[in-house]
Each structure stands twice: as C-alpha cells, then as structure tokens.
Design a protein around this motif. Structure first.
Motif, PDB file in Angstrom:
ATOM      1  N   SER A 301     106.354  39.877  67.703  1.00 40.60           N
ATOM      2  CA  SER A 301     105.415  40.307  66.666  1.00 40.60           C
ATOM      3  C   SER A 301     106.035  41.014  65.467  1.00 40.60           C
ATOM      4  N   LEU A 302     107.251  41.544  65.602  1.00 43.51           N
ATOM      5  CA  LEU A 302     107.803  42.397  64.549  1.00 43.51           C
ATOM      6  C   LEU A 302     109.026  41.806  63.850  1.00 43.51           C
ATOM      7  N   ASN A 303     109.960  41.245  64.589  1.00 39.34           N
ATOM      8  CA  ASN A 303     111.215  40.793  63.994  1.00 39.34           C
ATOM      9  C   ASN A 303     111.030  39.636  63.024  1.00 39.34           C
ATOM     10  N   GLY A 304     110.156  38.708  63.359  1.00 38.35           N
ATOM     11  CA  GLY A 304     109.917  37.560  62.494  1.00 38.35           C
ATOM     12  C   GLY A 304     109.343  37.946  61.139  1.00 38.35           C
ATOM     13  N   PRO A 305     108.250  38.704  61.099  1.00 37.87           N
ATOM     14  CA  PRO A 305     107.727  39.136  59.802  1.00 37.87           C
ATOM     15  C   PRO A 305     108.750  39.909  58.982  1.00 37.87           C
ATOM     16  N   ALA A 306     109.554  40.745  59.628  1.00 40.46           N
ATOM     17  CA  ALA A 306     110.563  41.504  58.892  1.00 40.46           C
ATOM     18  C   ALA A 306     111.561  40.566  58.214  1.00 40.46           C
ATOM     19  N   PHE A 307     111.996  39.526  58.913  1.00 42.79           N
ATOM     20  CA  PHE A 307     112.967  38.604  58.329  1.00 42.79           C
ATOM     21  C   PHE A 307     112.358  37.797  57.194  1.00 42.79           C
ATOM     22  N   TYR A 308     111.127  37.346  57.370  1.00 41.53           N
ATOM     23  CA  TYR A 308     110.474  36.511  56.364  1.00 41.53           C
ATOM     24  C   TYR A 308     109.830  37.319  55.238  1.00 41.53           C
ATOM     25  N   GLY A 309     109.836  38.642  55.351  1.00 39.39           N
ATOM     26  CA  GLY A 309     109.249  39.465  54.302  1.00 39.39           C
ATOM     27  C   GLY A 309     107.738  39.425  54.276  1.00 39.39           C
ATOM     28  N   LEU A 310     107.116  39.341  55.435  1.00 39.62           N
ATOM     29  CA  LEU A 310     105.663  39.276  55.555  1.00 39.62           C
ATOM     30  C   LEU A 310     105.156  40.482  56.336  1.00 39.62           C
ATOM     31  N   PRO A 311     103.896  40.869  56.137  1.00 42.12           N
ATOM     32  CA  PRO A 311     103.365  42.003  56.898  1.00 42.12           C
ATOM     33  C   PRO A 311     103.148  41.638  58.358  1.00 42.12           C
ATOM     34  N   VAL A 312     103.194  42.643  59.205  1.00 40.11           N
ATOM     35  CA  VAL A 312     102.869  42.456  60.620  1.00 40.11           C
ATOM     36  C   VAL A 312     101.372  42.213  60.739  1.00 40.11           C
ATOM     37  N   ASN A 313     100.975  41.373  61.659  1.00 43.26           N
ATOM     38  CA  ASN A 313      99.551  41.115  61.872  1.00 43.26           C
ATOM     39  C   ASN A 313      98.824  42.404  62.257  1.00 43.26           C
ATOM     40  N   SER A 314      97.619  42.562  61.747  1.00 45.45           N
ATOM     41  CA  SER A 314      96.843  43.763  62.059  1.00 45.45           C
ATOM     42  C   SER A 314      96.123  43.663  63.397  1.00 45.45           C
ATOM     43  N   ALA A 315      95.803  42.460  63.842  1.00 41.08           N
ATOM     44  CA  ALA A 315      95.123  42.275  65.122  1.00 41.08           C
ATOM     45  C   ALA A 315      96.112  42.476  66.269  1.00 41.08           C
ATOM     46  N   THR A 316      95.591  42.551  67.475  1.00 42.88           N
ATOM     47  CA  THR A 316      96.430  42.721  68.662  1.00 42.88           C
ATOM     48  C   THR A 316      96.164  41.600  69.658  1.00 42.88           C
ATOM     49  N   LEU A 317      97.045  41.503  70.637  1.00 44.23           N
ATOM     50  CA  LEU A 317      96.894  40.551  71.738  1.00 44.23           C
ATOM     51  C   LEU A 317      97.194  41.290  73.030  1.00 44.23           C
ATOM     52  N   THR A 318      96.378  41.058  74.041  1.00 46.08           N
ATOM     53  CA  THR A 318      96.543  41.734  75.324  1.00 46.08           C
ATOM     54  C   THR A 318      96.854  40.723  76.420  1.00 46.08           C
ATOM     55  N   LEU A 319      97.878  41.021  77.188  1.00 45.88           N
ATOM     56  CA  LEU A 319      98.251  40.237  78.362  1.00 45.88           C
ATOM     57  C   LEU A 319      97.967  41.052  79.614  1.00 45.88           C
ATOM     58  N   LYS A 320      97.467  40.390  80.628  1.00 43.26           N
ATOM     59  CA  LYS A 320      97.177  41.049  81.900  1.00 43.26           C
ATOM     60  C   LYS A 320      98.039  40.423  82.993  1.00 43.26           C
ATOM     61  N   ARG A 321      98.569  41.281  83.849  1.00 44.59           N
ATOM     62  CA  ARG A 321      99.339  40.771  84.983  1.00 44.59           C
ATOM     63  C   ARG A 321      98.378  40.100  85.964  1.00 44.59           C
ATOM     64  N   ALA A 322      98.504  38.790  86.081  1.00 46.41           N
ATOM     65  CA  ALA A 322      97.637  38.011  86.963  1.00 46.41           C
ATOM     66  C   ALA A 322      98.242  36.627  87.118  1.00 46.41           C
ATOM     67  N   GLU A 323      97.814  35.911  88.130  1.00 48.08           N
ATOM     68  CA  GLU A 323      98.325  34.559  88.321  1.00 48.08           C
ATOM     69  C   GLU A 323      97.682  33.603  87.317  1.00 48.08           C
ATOM     70  N   TYR A 324      98.517  32.814  86.674  1.00 41.56           N
ATOM     71  CA  TYR A 324      98.049  31.793  85.742  1.00 41.56           C
ATOM     72  C   TYR A 324      98.627  30.455  86.191  1.00 41.56           C
ATOM     73  N   VAL A 325      97.777  29.535  86.601  1.00 40.04           N
ATOM     74  CA  VAL A 325      98.211  28.217  87.031  1.00 40.04           C
ATOM     75  C   VAL A 325      98.186  27.279  85.831  1.00 40.04           C
ATOM     76  N   VAL A 326      99.337  26.751  85.473  1.00 42.02           N
ATOM     77  CA  VAL A 326      99.440  25.862  84.320  1.00 42.02           C
ATOM     78  C   VAL A 326      98.724  24.552  84.636  1.00 42.02           C
ATOM     79  N   PRO A 327      97.813  24.099  83.761  1.00 37.94           N
ATOM     80  CA  PRO A 327      97.081  22.847  84.033  1.00 37.94           C
ATOM     81  C   PRO A 327      98.019  21.656  84.191  1.00 37.94           C
ATOM     82  N   ASP A 328      97.566  20.665  84.954  1.00 39.97           N
ATOM     83  CA  ASP A 328      98.382  19.471  85.168  1.00 39.97           C
ATOM     84  C   ASP A 328      98.473  18.608  83.915  1.00 39.97           C
ATOM     85  N   GLN A 329      97.402  18.558  83.127  1.00 41.14           N
ATOM     86  CA  GLN A 329      97.418  17.811  81.879  1.00 41.14           C
ATOM     87  C   GLN A 329      96.319  18.325  80.963  1.00 41.14           C
ATOM     88  N   LEU A 330      96.411  17.961  79.692  1.00 42.63           N
ATOM     89  CA  LEU A 330      95.439  18.356  78.682  1.00 42.63           C
ATOM     90  C   LEU A 330      95.100  17.130  77.848  1.00 42.63           C
TER      91      LEU A 330
END
Length: 352
Positions: A301-330
């Motif tokens: 979230s931080l290093n990329g904007p700094a290199f490209y000269g862009l602001p950091v996103n104001s929104a956030t993203l939350t990850l939760k420790r839990a099992e995630y089964v990757v779908p077989d296809q989409l």
C-alpha cells in the motif's frame, strides 16, 4: 496499520502490474481486481498493442465502462501505460505525460512473453531519444527483465538481462525511473537493492509462495506456468526477504493474467497465472509464513505510491485469519479460467 493475531487492517493496496485483456474477458475479470485494489497499472500488451496516448485513453474508457457494467459501486482507478516499440516517438512520451492518465512505458523485449512480438529489438540502439525524454519528464520505464536470446537458459535470462540491459541502461540514463517487473531471482533482488538511482521492482504472489517444483507436482501443471517462470527455492527465499525489507524499493504487482482453460491446457499452452480474485489472500499467506505481516502494508500500500509520486489510498482493506478455499474455476467470457492454486486452502480472507 492495525495488526492483531487474527485480523489485519491496512491502507487499501494497489496492483502495480496487471493484465486485464479486453472485450468480454475484461468484463469477466475487472471486478476481481476492483474488489481488492484502489488502483492498478494496466499492462498494454493487447493485440494490437497500446502504443499511443489516444489508444491508452480509449482502453481506459473501455475499462471504466466494463467496471460500471459489472461492478458499478467499485472505486477503482486504472493507471495506463504505453507499449514501447522500436518506432515509439519521443513526442508521444510528452503527450502521454501531459495526459495525466499514462503512468509508465512498458519494455517488452521482442518475443519475451504473451503478445510481445512488437517489442523492442535493441533498447539503447533504437530507443535512445525516447529514453532521454522519459528521463527528462519523469516517465517510468517498466521492464520485463529477461533476455530472449535462445542460447541463454530459461532460468538464467533475468540474471543475463541485468548484465546486458540494466547495467548499460543505468549508466546511460542514471536519473531514469525504472521498475524491474515481476522480479524472480536472488540476482534481481540484490541488483534492485543495491543499484544507484530511482529503481524499484514488483514481485508477484506466486513467486513469493512457490518455487519451480510447483510446475511438476503430480505431473505437468499448466496453470502454474508463467513468464518469467518460477525459480529455485533459494530465489524464492531471496524474494521474500526483499519483499519484507525496509528499502522501499519493492512493491506489489500481481502480474495476474487471464487465459481460458483451453489455452493453458494444450500442447503449447499460454504463460500466465490468474491471481486477481485472491491476490491479497495469497500475499498475506506468504508474509504470514515468515512471520512478517508487519511489512505487508508497506509492500502492498505504501511503497508503490511513493515511487510513482501518487497519494496513498484513503480507504482501508481488512484481512481476517480464516481458511479460504481457492475456487476450482471461474467464468471467463463464456469459457472458464483456473485461478492459481485452485482447490487449495489459504490462511487469510479479505473482508467484504
């Protein structure tokens, strides 16, 4: 950043290396990226390639239209790039910079990867004037860091690229901003860490999580095949250490590339791993495996904007420790795409 044992909240990340394709495929995949990322650098290797600012503008409009059609509530900004060719005009670079929508120029050595036949044949021999203007106006050069010399072993092409292309390029244009895309080797990580001048690198989730053994577990695994190809375990370990370092030169770039199942599962299958759906679950799993979740926000979230000269996103993203089964296809434009590590279980889930 808020970090607890079972939950991690970071500033909303960006994807600094993404393939979206076009048409119905674009409509199938763009919502996956928009669900996790605030922005993404859109790679220009369409057919025909995006070689001018006008073409970039038109492609951007198609991306926005596809997003409005499929995911109208998403807040996502596509950051456009141009495809560098032997015939790119330096005036086009000035137009691109002035447009405000083009944020980089992509170097594909001719024949290096999907839809790269129009790529550069001799960077310093054919593109000197263009590189001079890019250095002058601050337009980053985004490099696919592999030589295409058939006499060079596939697994050595990144290291040879450093010697043959990167070192002469940095000597000739020391102030040019360069991103070494989808880094795969210890050689590349050491070079980016130590080189002088404005240089950075993107790293994919699959190169952080897997080594080349993944291509052959139980047989040939075409959905793990990408370019640059997965490397030895020692290279994976070096990439992990680079990703969690405090240098600020390494940041997230998925290189997510949608190919229909039939184009992967054939005698000459396409290169590319599809990770847009579950990118942050993959990255969080990789960082968690070495106990460095504290560095995920900087990397994502931080290093990329700094290199490209862009602001950091104001929104956030939350990850939760839990099992995630990757779908077989989409679904993919009337066909299907197999996401990387389909059917396996990851350790983190992005919260809606």
């Amino acid at each position: 950043m808020t970090n607890t044992v079972d939950q991690l909240t970071i500033q909303k990340p960006d994807d600094w290396h993404l393939h979206l394709r076009d048409g119905a495929v674009l409509e199938s995949v763009v919502g996956h990226t928009a669900a996790q990322f605030g922005r993404a650098i859109i790679m220009p290797n369409l057919t025909p390639p995006v070689t001018t600012t006008a073409l970039a503008q038109a492609y951007r409009e198609r991306i926005v239209a596809a997003l409005n059609k499929t995911t109208p509530d998403a807040k996502f900004e596509p950051l456009m790039t141009l495809y560098l060719t032997d015939n790119t005009d330096s005036d086009e670079i000035r137009r691109a910079k002035e447009s405000g929508i083009v944020h980089g120029v992509k170097l594909y050595p001719a024949g290096a990867t999907t839809n790269s036949d129009a790529g550069v044949t001799d960077l310093l021999g054919r593109c000197t004037k263009v590189l001079e203007v890019m250095q002058e106006v601050g337009m980053p050069l985004l490099v696919h860091g592999e030589v295409t010399d058939p006499s060079i072993d596939l697994f050595d092409r990144e290291a040879v690229f450093i010697d043959r292309v990167m070192l002469p390029l940095r000597r000739a244009f020391p102030a040019l901003k360069v991103v070494f895309e989808h880094l795969t080797t210890a050689d590349g990580a050491a070079y980016v860490s130590e080189a002088e001048g404005p240089i950075a690198a993107t790293i994919t989730a699959h190169h952080l999580l897997y080594n080349r053994n993944a291509l052959f577990q139980g047989g040939l695994r075409p959905h793990w095949y990408c370019l640059p190809v997965l490397k030895r375990e020692r290279h994976r370990q070096a990439l992990l250490q680079a990703a969690v370092s405090t240098s600020g030169r390494f940041f997230l770039g998925t290189d997510s590339a949608p190919h229909a199942r039939g184009r992967k599962e054939q005698d000459c299958g396409c290169a590319g791993c599809y990770t847009a759906l579950h990118a942050m679950e993959l990255y969080a799993t990789a960082f968690d495996q070495i106990g460095r979740l504290d560095q995920l926000e900087a990397f994502a979230s931080l290093n990329g904007p700094a290199f490209y000269g862009l602001p950091v996103n104001s929104a956030t993203l939350t990850l939760k420790r839990a099992e995630y089964v990757v779908p077989d296809q989409l679904p993919l434009a009337g066909e299907e795409v197999v996401p990387l590590a389909n059917g396996t279980t990851l350790g983190w889930v992005v919260q809606p």
